[in-house]
Design an enzyme around this catalytic site. Structure first.
Site, short mmCIF file in Angstrom:
data_model
loop_
_atom_site.label_atom_id
_atom_site.label_comp_id
_atom_site.label_asym_id
_atom_site.label_seq_id
_atom_site.Cartn_x
_atom_site.Cartn_y
_atom_site.Cartn_z
N ARG A 236 0.85 -1.19 0.00
CA ARG A 236 0.00 0.00 0.00
C ARG A 236 0.88 1.24 0.00
O ARG A 236 1.96 1.24 0.60
CB ARG A 236 -0.90 0.04 1.24
N GLU A 265 -4.17 7.47 -5.27
CA GLU A 265 -4.39 6.74 -6.54
C GLU A 265 -5.63 7.27 -7.22
O GLU A 265 -6.66 7.46 -6.55
CB GLU A 265 -4.52 5.24 -6.24
N HIS A 284 -1.57 -0.09 -9.76
CA HIS A 284 -2.21 -0.97 -8.77
C HIS A 284 -2.81 -2.22 -9.44
O HIS A 284 -4.02 -2.45 -9.37
CB HIS A 284 -3.28 -0.22 -7.97
C1 GLV Z 1 -5.22 -5.26 -3.52
O1 GLV Z 1 -4.48 -4.36 -3.30
C2 GLV Z 1 -5.96 -5.95 -2.50
O2 GLV Z 1 -5.94 -5.53 -1.34
O3 GLV Z 1 -6.63 -6.93 -2.86
#
Ligand code: GLV
Length: 325
Positions: A236, A265, A284
């Site tokens: 993250r 983001e 991401h």
């Molecule tokens: C992706 O970042 C998730 O948490 O599934």
């Protein structure tokens, strides 16, 4: 009257069909957010929410959700949800662990290789017409950093960190780890975070974002990293101080970085990270393969259906809500 489930992002039709057998679905439009004031009545009416990591579910959002009985997120991370506020109300929160482990570790290792060997930079170099005959091949042209034989420091040795270790072992890397739980894994030498940062050629972040890991890799810690190290983050954004990473790249302390996640983001176009040629960025997509995303949605739907049947969710991050009833 059937239960109502608010679905914050349209899922493929067949999933909506299977959810619709158990509840009335209220599907938000793509540009609608759970917190929109115009949605107050719809929030108040719903018994469950199926959401993704882009939906913030905090105390403000929860205020008027007096009928809420469960939240099922299509994600393994639940930092977008105030789990303790939900636990205090006995509301179960489901997530999608396990199924994305290998896919996410593949992304992390791809970023590691791309950052070490300047793959994205080389791709841009050719497309920008900079690869000319005079620079066709010279011994010091586009030099990267060896992966094989170097040390990988894994910050967070949960399932994804362990899958990263497996991949790195296959590349002949020496493995070090630090993890908040103190977990030990054969073949990976655990050590204090300070030692890991000072001795690792590559550092890959795999902890969940929480109050204790927010800004874990801050400017002071980045300054203690081994000179010429590469930082990879697929966990993250809030865990790593992005402006400190950009500064450390600018002054040459870090060799490169590979980032799938960002403090904000989409990452703002004027982020200093995007100015640096040795930063490899992807939007991401850690778990983004068709089969893994399908499995994640399957789990989220299974969690929601279990909750609608009055059964415990198979993947619940606050199972204490079932025992404290
Ligand atoms: C992706 O970042 C998730 O948490 O599934």
């Amino acid at each position: 009257m059937p239960n109502t489930v608010l679905v914050t992002q349209s899922l493929p039709d067949q999933y909506l069909d299977s959810l619709a057998e158990h509840a009335e679905l209220d599907v938000l439009e793509a540009d609608q957010h759970l917190s929109d004031s115009a949605l107050a009545m719809r929030r108040a009416a719903c018994h469950g929410v199926v959401c993704t990591l882009t939906d913030t579910i905090d105390r403000d959002v929860l205020q008027d959700m007096e009928n809420l009985e469960f939240v099922s997120s299509v994600s393994v991370g639940v930092d977008h949800i105030d789990v303790s506020a939900l636990s205090a109300r006995g509301i179960a929160v489901g997530n999608t662990p396990g199924v994305l482990v290998d896919t996410t570790a593949d992304t992390a290792f791809a970023l590691l290789l791309a950052a070490a060997r300047r793959i994205a930079e080389g791709d841009r170099y050719i497309r920008d017409g900079k690869w000319t005959a005079s620079k066709r091949w010279t011994p010091d042209f586009f030099l990267g950093k060896d992966v094989s034989g170097s040390t990988l420091g894994i910050v967070g040795l949960g399932p994804i960190g362990q899958a990263m270790a497996q991949r790195a072992a296959g590349f002949g890397m020496t493995l070090a780890s630090w993890t908040p739980s103190g977990r030990e894994v054969t073949g990976v030498r655990s050590m204090p975070l300070e030692e890991l940062l000072a001795t690792s050629d590559f550092v890959s972040v795999h902890v969940a974002l929480s109050d204790t890991t927010r800004n874990l890799i801050d400017g002071a810690r980045i300054a203690t990293m081994k000179p010429g190290a590469v930082l990879i983050n697929t966990a993250r954004g809030g865990i790593v101080d992005e402006s400190a990473v950009a500064a450390a790249l600018d002054d040459g302390h870090l060799f490169a970085a590979g980032l799938d996640v960002f403090e904000e983001e989409p990452v703002p176009a004027d982020s200093p990270l995007l100015k640096h040629p040795r930063v490899v960025v992807v939007p991401h997509i850690g778990s983004a393969t068709a089969s893994t995303r399908r499995k994640m949605v399957d789990l989220a739907v299974a969690n929601a259906v279990a909750a609608l049947r009055g059964e415990p969710m198979p993947y619940c991050v606050n199972p204490e809500v079932y025992t404290s009833l």
